[in-house]
Design a protein around this motif. Structure first.
Motif, PDB file in Angstrom:
ATOM      1  N   ASP A 164       0.821  -1.205   0.000  1.00 23.40           N
ATOM      2  CA  ASP A 164       0.000   0.000   0.000  1.00 23.40           C
ATOM      3  C   ASP A 164       0.856   1.256   0.000  1.00 23.40           C
ATOM      4  N   ARG A 165       1.886   1.291   0.853  1.00 24.24           N
ATOM      5  CA  ARG A 165       2.715   2.483   0.972  1.00 24.24           C
ATOM      6  C   ARG A 165       3.590   2.715  -0.262  1.00 24.24           C
ATOM      7  N   LEU A 166       4.075   1.637  -0.844  1.00 24.54           N
ATOM      8  CA  LEU A 166       4.876   1.798  -2.061  1.00 24.54           C
ATOM      9  C   LEU A 166       4.010   2.383  -3.177  1.00 24.54           C
ATOM     10  N   ALA A 167       2.785   1.875  -3.294  1.00 29.85           N
ATOM     11  CA  ALA A 167       1.873   2.415  -4.307  1.00 29.85           C
ATOM     12  C   ALA A 167       1.567   3.885  -4.026  1.00 29.85           C
ATOM     13  N   HIS A 168       1.365   4.182  -2.755  1.00 29.95           N
ATOM     14  CA  HIS A 168       1.091   5.552  -2.328  1.00 29.95           C
ATOM     15  C   HIS A 168       2.233   6.497  -2.701  1.00 29.95           C
ATOM     16  N   LEU A 169       3.447   6.097  -2.359  1.00 30.19           N
ATOM     17  CA  LEU A 169       4.607   6.950  -2.623  1.00 30.19           C
ATOM     18  C   LEU A 169       4.849   7.100  -4.121  1.00 30.19           C
ATOM     19  N   GLU A 170       4.532   6.053  -4.868  1.00 27.11           N
ATOM     20  CA  GLU A 170       4.679   6.137  -6.317  1.00 27.11           C
ATOM     21  C   GLU A 170       3.645   7.112  -6.894  1.00 27.11           C
ATOM     22  N   ARG A 171       2.408   6.981  -6.443  1.00 27.79           N
ATOM     23  CA  ARG A 171       1.349   7.878  -6.924  1.00 27.79           C
ATOM     24  C   ARG A 171       1.628   9.331  -6.576  1.00 27.79           C
ATOM     25  N   LYS A 172       2.305   9.534  -5.452  1.00 26.30           N
ATOM     26  CA  LYS A 172       2.615  10.897  -5.040  1.00 26.30           C
ATOM     27  C   LYS A 172       3.887  11.414  -5.710  1.00 26.30           C
ATOM     28  N   ALA A 183      17.576  -7.864 -14.849  1.00 22.49           N
ATOM     29  CA  ALA A 183      18.395  -9.046 -14.564  1.00 22.49           C
ATOM     30  C   ALA A 183      17.580 -10.156 -13.886  1.00 22.49           C
ATOM     31  N   ASP A 184      16.438  -9.802 -13.332  1.00 20.53           N
ATOM     32  CA  ASP A 184      15.566 -10.782 -12.670  1.00 20.53           C
ATOM     33  C   ASP A 184      14.139 -10.257 -12.746  1.00 20.53           C
ATOM     34  N   LYS A 185      13.410 -10.769 -13.709  1.00 23.48           N
ATOM     35  CA  LYS A 185      12.096 -10.200 -14.038  1.00 23.48           C
ATOM     36  C   LYS A 185      11.051 -10.378 -12.943  1.00 23.48           C
ATOM     37  N   ARG A 186      11.387 -11.131 -11.913  1.00 27.27           N
ATOM     38  CA  ARG A 186      10.437 -11.213 -10.810  1.00 27.27           C
ATOM     39  C   ARG A 186      10.462  -9.946  -9.966  1.00 27.27           C
ATOM     40  N   LYS A 187      11.583  -9.274  -9.998  1.00 27.99           N
ATOM     41  CA  LYS A 187      11.799  -8.132  -9.102  1.00 27.99           C
ATOM     42  C   LYS A 187      11.468  -6.788  -9.729  1.00 27.99           C
ATOM     43  N   PHE A 188      11.208  -5.825  -8.850  1.00 28.40           N
ATOM     44  CA  PHE A 188      11.071  -4.441  -9.272  1.00 28.40           C
ATOM     45  C   PHE A 188      12.063  -3.603  -8.475  1.00 28.40           C
ATOM     46  N   ILE A 189      12.622  -2.623  -9.148  1.00 23.66           N
ATOM     47  CA  ILE A 189      13.553  -1.715  -8.484  1.00 23.66           C
ATOM     48  C   ILE A 189      12.829  -0.412  -8.174  1.00 23.66           C
ATOM     49  N   TYR A 190      12.822  -0.044  -6.910  1.00 22.46           N
ATOM     50  CA  TYR A 190      12.255   1.237  -6.512  1.00 22.46           C
ATOM     51  C   TYR A 190      13.385   2.245  -6.330  1.00 22.46           C
ATOM     52  N   SER A 191      13.178   3.454  -6.827  1.00 26.10           N
ATOM     53  CA  SER A 191      14.190   4.501  -6.645  1.00 26.10           C
ATOM     54  C   SER A 191      13.507   5.830  -6.352  1.00 26.10           C
ATOM     55  N   LEU A 202      14.097  13.006  -3.645  1.00 28.85           N
ATOM     56  CA  LEU A 202      15.398  13.443  -3.115  1.00 28.85           C
ATOM     57  C   LEU A 202      15.226  14.610  -2.150  1.00 28.85           C
ATOM     58  N   ASP A 203      14.203  15.419  -2.392  1.00 28.14           N
ATOM     59  CA  ASP A 203      13.973  16.578  -1.524  1.00 28.14           C
ATOM     60  C   ASP A 203      13.404  16.193  -0.164  1.00 28.14           C
ATOM     61  N   VAL A 204      13.154  14.910   0.044  1.00 26.53           N
ATOM     62  CA  VAL A 204      12.695  14.454   1.357  1.00 26.53           C
ATOM     63  C   VAL A 204      13.885  14.236   2.300  1.00 26.53           C
ATOM     64  N   ILE A 205      15.081  14.145   1.725  1.00 28.19           N
ATOM     65  CA  ILE A 205      16.264  13.882   2.553  1.00 28.19           C
ATOM     66  C   ILE A 205      16.401  14.841   3.748  1.00 28.19           C
ATOM     67  N   PRO A 206      16.211  16.151   3.566  1.00 31.38           N
ATOM     68  CA  PRO A 206      16.335  17.036   4.739  1.00 31.38           C
ATOM     69  C   PRO A 206      15.339  16.727   5.850  1.00 31.38           C
ATOM     70  N   ILE A 207      14.141  16.299   5.485  1.00 37.37           N
ATOM     71  CA  ILE A 207      13.145  15.962   6.508  1.00 37.37           C
ATOM     72  C   ILE A 207      13.605  14.732   7.285  1.00 37.37           C
ATOM     73  N   VAL A 208      14.082  13.736   6.569  1.00 38.80           N
ATOM     74  CA  VAL A 208      14.592  12.529   7.226  1.00 38.80           C
ATOM     75  C   VAL A 208      15.795  12.884   8.097  1.00 38.80           C
ATOM     76  N   TYR A 209      16.662  13.736   7.560  1.00 38.57           N
ATOM     77  CA  TYR A 209      17.847  14.149   8.313  1.00 38.57           C
ATOM     78  C   TYR A 209      17.452  14.807   9.636  1.00 38.57           C
ATOM     79  N   ILE A 241       6.986  10.364  -5.331  1.00 37.82           N
ATOM     80  CA  ILE A 241       8.186  10.357  -4.483  1.00 37.82           C
ATOM     81  C   ILE A 241       9.164   9.274  -4.943  1.00 37.82           C
ATOM     82  N   ILE A 242       8.627   8.140  -5.358  1.00 40.17           N
ATOM     83  CA  ILE A 242       9.478   7.039  -5.825  1.00 40.17           C
ATOM     84  C   ILE A 242       9.025   6.585  -7.208  1.00 40.17           C
ATOM     85  N   ALA A 243       9.927   5.894  -7.913  1.00 45.31           N
ATOM     86  CA  ALA A 243       9.608   5.332  -9.233  1.00 45.31           C
ATOM     87  C   ALA A 243       9.865   3.832  -9.197  1.00 45.31           C
ATOM     88  N   LYS A 244       9.106   3.111  -9.997  1.00 41.51           N
ATOM     89  CA  LYS A 244       9.181   1.641 -10.018  1.00 41.51           C
ATOM     90  C   LYS A 244       9.535   1.177 -11.431  1.00 41.51           C
TER      91      LYS A 244
END
Lengths: 156, 156
Positions: free
Chosen positions: A56-64, A74-82, A88-95, A66-69
């Motif tokens: 749910d949260r990954l879908a949420h962050l993607e829709r907003k 190399a392994d079609k079962r997997k998805f890479i989130y970035s 990237l602008d969330v880094i200061p909040i996390v910091y 914040i992240i891309a999927k």
DNA sequence: TATAACACTTTGATTATCGAAGTGAAGTGT
DNA sequence: ACACTTCACTTCGATAATCAAAGTGTTATA
């Protein structure tokens, strides 16, 4: 999923409507601090997020935006989130959340190098952190980790 | 009330377990940006928090040592809520949340002076903000408001 | 070709959230 | 001094989110 209704146009409320839950910031933390990228990696977080909530949260962050999927070629079962540019602008909040926790938690648990990094200039650390994530590393891990750039220790 | 279980001792998790909900940071925002102090003032927030949730969150923030509650001696029906020292350290998190929202909200709504303040040095603004709150003012309001100190505009 | 790994879904029970209405103590007006 | 209002909450019942456990379908691996 959470209610996301645009209760007001206050900038702080905008941010809270994206990150105002227990899990969203922790997922971002795992990305930018530890370099996690896949569902399975997020699943074994320190706080034991459940599979349905994680999905749910990954879908949420993607829709907003914040992240891309993308699929792992190399392994079609997997998805890479970035992180997106917006993400990237969330880094200061996390910091700042980490700074607060480091100061006020009665018994904070983090690698020594994190506490060491607090002695360095904030803007410098934030700049290095963003560069680390952009180049595929994270705070602690990877060839361009913040830990490496500050000459604090190993960083795999 | 929310589950607060100490899922991990990660500093970021510590912070998220206090502020990881929709309302807690918005209450702090109303305190440090607008100078709100009483239940009634918090109740008419822009986002329309409900009375039971507000009562719950105020108790939560008090238990966590972020805010303090005392009776208003001039009107014994009222209670005055204020930030503790620990609570003052939340200001940077709120600030960075506002920065993120200001940059990424499609149509952010805030007084012009807020956007003006973004042009000033971050550490300077944060220092003024803390001083404003300590002396009973807030970002926008009061004799020691940040707005005044930056000579940005009125500030009542 | 069988088995395992991976990324989710589904399910059903527990818990949180919401708005509306109610409560009791303290202040205000006459 | 008595009614009325204000204030800070509580209570209530309905709706929605959270959780852990088990299941599904696709892709890799032995």
């Amino acid at each position: 999923m959470k209610r996301e209704e645009n209760k007001s146009r206050c900038p702080i409320n905008f941010t809270v409507e994206i990150f105002g839950d227990i899990w969203s910031l922790l997922i971002i933390r795992d990305m930018i601090a530890l370099g996690k990228k896949t569902y399975g990696e997020f699943l074994d977080s320190a706080e034991r997020i459940g599979p349905s909530v994680l999905a749910d949260r990954l879908a949420h962050l993607e829709r907003k935006g914040i992240i891309a999927k993308r699929t792992d070629e190399a392994d079609k079962r997997k998805f890479i989130y970035s992180l997106t540019e917006k993400g990237l602008d969330v880094i200061p909040i996390v910091y700042e959340s980490a700074v607060f926790g480091s100061r006020h938690s009665p018994d904070p648990d983090a690698p020594d190098v994190w506490f060491e990094s607090l002695k360095h200039d904030k803007e410098k650390v934030l700049k290095l952190w963003r560069e680390a994530v952009v180049s595929g590393s994270s705070f602690f891990n990877g060839p361009d980790s913040v830990v490496r750039k500050l000459n604090l220790a190993s960083g795999d």
